[in-house]
Write a protein that holds these residues in place. Structure first.
Motif, PDB file in Angstrom:
ATOM      1  N   ASN A 175      37.118  47.186  28.203  1.00  0.00           N
ATOM      2  CA  ASN A 175      38.536  47.109  27.871  1.00  0.00           C
ATOM      3  C   ASN A 175      39.320  46.552  29.062  1.00  0.00           C
ATOM      4  O   ASN A 175      39.189  47.070  30.178  1.00  0.00           O
ATOM      5  CB  ASN A 175      39.081  48.503  27.543  1.00  0.00           C
ATOM      6  CG  ASN A 175      38.533  49.048  26.252  1.00  0.00           C
ATOM      7  OD1 ASN A 175      38.956  48.639  25.176  1.00  0.00           O
ATOM      8  ND2 ASN A 175      37.594  49.979  26.341  1.00  0.00           N
ATOM      9  N   SER A 176      40.135  45.525  28.842  1.00  0.00           N
ATOM     10  CA  SER A 176      40.974  44.983  29.919  1.00  0.00           C
ATOM     11  C   SER A 176      41.836  46.066  30.544  1.00  0.00           C
ATOM     12  O   SER A 176      42.034  46.099  31.756  1.00  0.00           O
ATOM     13  CB  SER A 176      41.907  43.885  29.387  1.00  0.00           C
ATOM     14  OG  SER A 176      41.239  42.687  29.191  1.00  0.00           O
ATOM     15  N   ILE A 177      42.373  46.937  29.709  1.00  0.00           N
ATOM     16  CA  ILE A 177      43.308  47.955  30.179  1.00  0.00           C
ATOM     17  C   ILE A 177      42.654  48.964  31.127  1.00  0.00           C
ATOM     18  O   ILE A 177      43.331  49.667  31.859  1.00  0.00           O
ATOM     19  CB  ILE A 177      43.976  48.675  28.979  1.00  0.00           C
ATOM     20  CG1 ILE A 177      45.286  49.318  29.408  1.00  0.00           C
ATOM     21  CG2 ILE A 177      43.017  49.654  28.314  1.00  0.00           C
ATOM     22  CD1 ILE A 177      46.158  49.749  28.260  1.00  0.00           C
ATOM     23  N   SER A 178      41.333  48.984  31.161  1.00  0.00           N
ATOM     24  CA  SER A 178      40.633  49.893  32.070  1.00  0.00           C
ATOM     25  C   SER A 178      40.358  49.246  33.429  1.00  0.00           C
ATOM     26  O   SER A 178      39.808  49.882  34.317  1.00  0.00           O
ATOM     27  CB  SER A 178      39.322  50.377  31.452  1.00  0.00           C
ATOM     28  OG  SER A 178      38.415  49.318  31.291  1.00  0.00           O
ATOM     29  N   LEU A 179      40.776  47.993  33.597  1.00  0.00           N
ATOM     30  CA  LEU A 179      40.480  47.236  34.820  1.00  0.00           C
ATOM     31  C   LEU A 179      41.732  46.746  35.526  1.00  0.00           C
ATOM     32  O   LEU A 179      42.790  46.598  34.925  1.00  0.00           O
ATOM     33  CB  LEU A 179      39.656  45.992  34.455  1.00  0.00           C
ATOM     34  CG  LEU A 179      38.333  46.200  33.754  1.00  0.00           C
ATOM     35  CD1 LEU A 179      37.779  44.850  33.281  1.00  0.00           C
ATOM     36  CD2 LEU A 179      37.333  46.907  34.656  1.00  0.00           C
ATOM     37  N   THR A 180      41.571  46.466  36.817  1.00  0.00           N
ATOM     38  CA  THR A 180      42.531  45.671  37.583  1.00  0.00           C
ATOM     39  C   THR A 180      41.716  44.596  38.282  1.00  0.00           C
ATOM     40  O   THR A 180      40.545  44.823  38.628  1.00  0.00           O
ATOM     41  CB  THR A 180      43.314  46.487  38.631  1.00  0.00           C
ATOM     42  OG1 THR A 180      42.392  47.094  39.533  1.00  0.00           O
ATOM     43  CG2 THR A 180      44.178  47.550  37.979  1.00  0.00           C
ATOM     44  N   LEU A 181      42.296  43.437  38.490  1.00  0.00           N
ATOM     45  CA  LEU A 181      41.596  42.327  39.136  1.00  0.00           C
ATOM     46  C   LEU A 181      42.185  42.092  40.515  1.00  0.00           C
ATOM     47  O   LEU A 181      43.387  41.910  40.663  1.00  0.00           O
ATOM     48  CB  LEU A 181      41.729  41.050  38.298  1.00  0.00           C
ATOM     49  CG  LEU A 181      41.205  39.762  38.915  1.00  0.00           C
ATOM     50  CD1 LEU A 181      39.709  39.851  39.233  1.00  0.00           C
ATOM     51  CD2 LEU A 181      41.468  38.584  37.982  1.00  0.00           C
ATOM     52  N   ASP A 182      41.325  42.103  41.521  1.00  0.00           N
ATOM     53  CA  ASP A 182      41.698  41.765  42.887  1.00  0.00           C
ATOM     54  C   ASP A 182      41.169  40.349  43.148  1.00  0.00           C
ATOM     55  O   ASP A 182      39.969  40.172  43.357  1.00  0.00           O
ATOM     56  CB  ASP A 182      41.104  42.764  43.871  1.00  0.00           C
ATOM     57  CG  ASP A 182      41.475  42.459  45.318  1.00  0.00           C
ATOM     58  OD1 ASP A 182      42.482  41.748  45.546  1.00  0.00           O
ATOM     59  OD2 ASP A 182      40.756  42.932  46.226  1.00  0.00           O
ATOM     60  N   PRO A 183      42.041  39.336  43.076  1.00  0.00           N
ATOM     61  CA  PRO A 183      41.580  37.959  43.259  1.00  0.00           C
ATOM     62  C   PRO A 183      41.018  37.713  44.653  1.00  0.00           C
ATOM     63  O   PRO A 183      41.480  38.292  45.634  1.00  0.00           O
ATOM     64  CB  PRO A 183      42.847  37.120  43.050  1.00  0.00           C
ATOM     65  CG  PRO A 183      43.804  38.015  42.352  1.00  0.00           C
ATOM     66  CD  PRO A 183      43.468  39.408  42.808  1.00  0.00           C
ATOM     67  N   ASP A 184      40.000  36.852  44.705  1.00  0.00           N
ATOM     68  CA  ASP A 184      39.454  36.435  46.001  1.00  0.00           C
ATOM     69  C   ASP A 184      40.518  35.677  46.759  1.00  0.00           C
ATOM     70  O   ASP A 184      41.320  34.953  46.178  1.00  0.00           O
ATOM     71  CB  ASP A 184      38.229  35.526  45.810  1.00  0.00           C
ATOM     72  CG  ASP A 184      37.008  36.298  45.326  1.00  0.00           C
ATOM     73  OD1 ASP A 184      36.986  37.537  45.422  1.00  0.00           O
ATOM     74  OD2 ASP A 184      36.067  35.622  44.840  1.00  0.00           O
ATOM     75  N   ARG A 185      40.513  35.806  48.070  1.00  0.00           N
ATOM     76  CA  ARG A 185      41.438  35.076  48.942  1.00  0.00           C
ATOM     77  C   ARG A 185      40.775  33.744  49.314  1.00  0.00           C
ATOM     78  O   ARG A 185      39.634  33.717  49.719  1.00  0.00           O
ATOM     79  CB  ARG A 185      41.754  35.854  50.209  1.00  0.00           C
ATOM     80  CG  ARG A 185      42.137  37.299  49.996  1.00  0.00           C
ATOM     81  CD  ARG A 185      43.570  37.416  49.459  1.00  0.00           C
ATOM     82  NE  ARG A 185      43.958  38.822  49.368  1.00  0.00           N
ATOM     83  CZ  ARG A 185      44.124  39.459  48.217  1.00  0.00           C
ATOM     84  NH1 ARG A 185      43.922  38.855  47.079  1.00  0.00           N
ATOM     85  NH2 ARG A 185      44.510  40.714  48.199  1.00  0.00           N
ATOM     86  N   ALA A 186      41.505  32.675  49.173  1.00  0.00           N
ATOM     87  CA  ALA A 186      40.944  31.348  49.478  1.00  0.00           C
ATOM     88  C   ALA A 186      40.899  31.110  50.965  1.00  0.00           C
ATOM     89  O   ALA A 186      41.563  31.645  51.758  1.00  0.00           O
ATOM     90  CB  ALA A 186      41.765  30.270  48.814  1.00  0.00           C
TER      91      ALA A 186
END
Length: 135
Positions: free
Chosen positions: A124-135
């Motif tokens: 479920n998307s709602i169970s996650l948070t996304l920490d984007p990679d730093r370029a």
């Protein structure tokens, strides 16, 4: 099972939105094709929305066209807990965060997706948070 992070139900209710609480703490399911991360291609790490534990990497996310984010492998073999689920007249394998016990989704095998593990962690998307990679 005892988890590293345990909180009274009232605290979970206070910290999570009603929709997040329903999915994460009551093993609910968000509607298909509406989740924030269903079609996301951003590189990064997906973490448990309830406790912040790192669960999946974006490089294991794949297009399954099932309506929820799909991954073929957790970030770490101990990141998730797999539990037999016999609800709704089916036998499935529930995926929970091994740090706080929150419901994430289910894992399926043998569906024929061209992935290294032949598994689809349907989360479920709602169970996650996304920490984007730093370029």
């Amino acid at each position: 099972m005892a988890y590293e992070i345990e909180k009274p139900d009232e605290q979970w209710r206070a910290e999570l939105s009603p929709a997040e609480y329903t999915v994460l703490r009551q093993a609910g399911t968000e509607p298909a094709f509406v989740g924030e991360y269903t079609d996301t291609r951003t590189a990064g790490t997906y973490a448990c929305r309830a406790c912040g534990a790192e669960l999946f990497r974006s490089d294991t996310k794949f297009e399954s066209h099932c309506g929820w984010p799909s991954f073929y492998d957790p970030k770490d073999s101990d990141a998730v807990e797999l539990v037999e689920d016999r609800t709704h007249g089916m036998v499935r394998t529930e995926v929970r965060c091994s740090r706080c016990g929150s419901h994430l989704g289910h894992v399926f095998e043998g569906e024929g997706y061209p992935t290294p593990t032949d598994q689809r962690y349907c989360i479920n998307s709602i169970s996650l948070t996304l920490d984007p990679d730093r370029a």
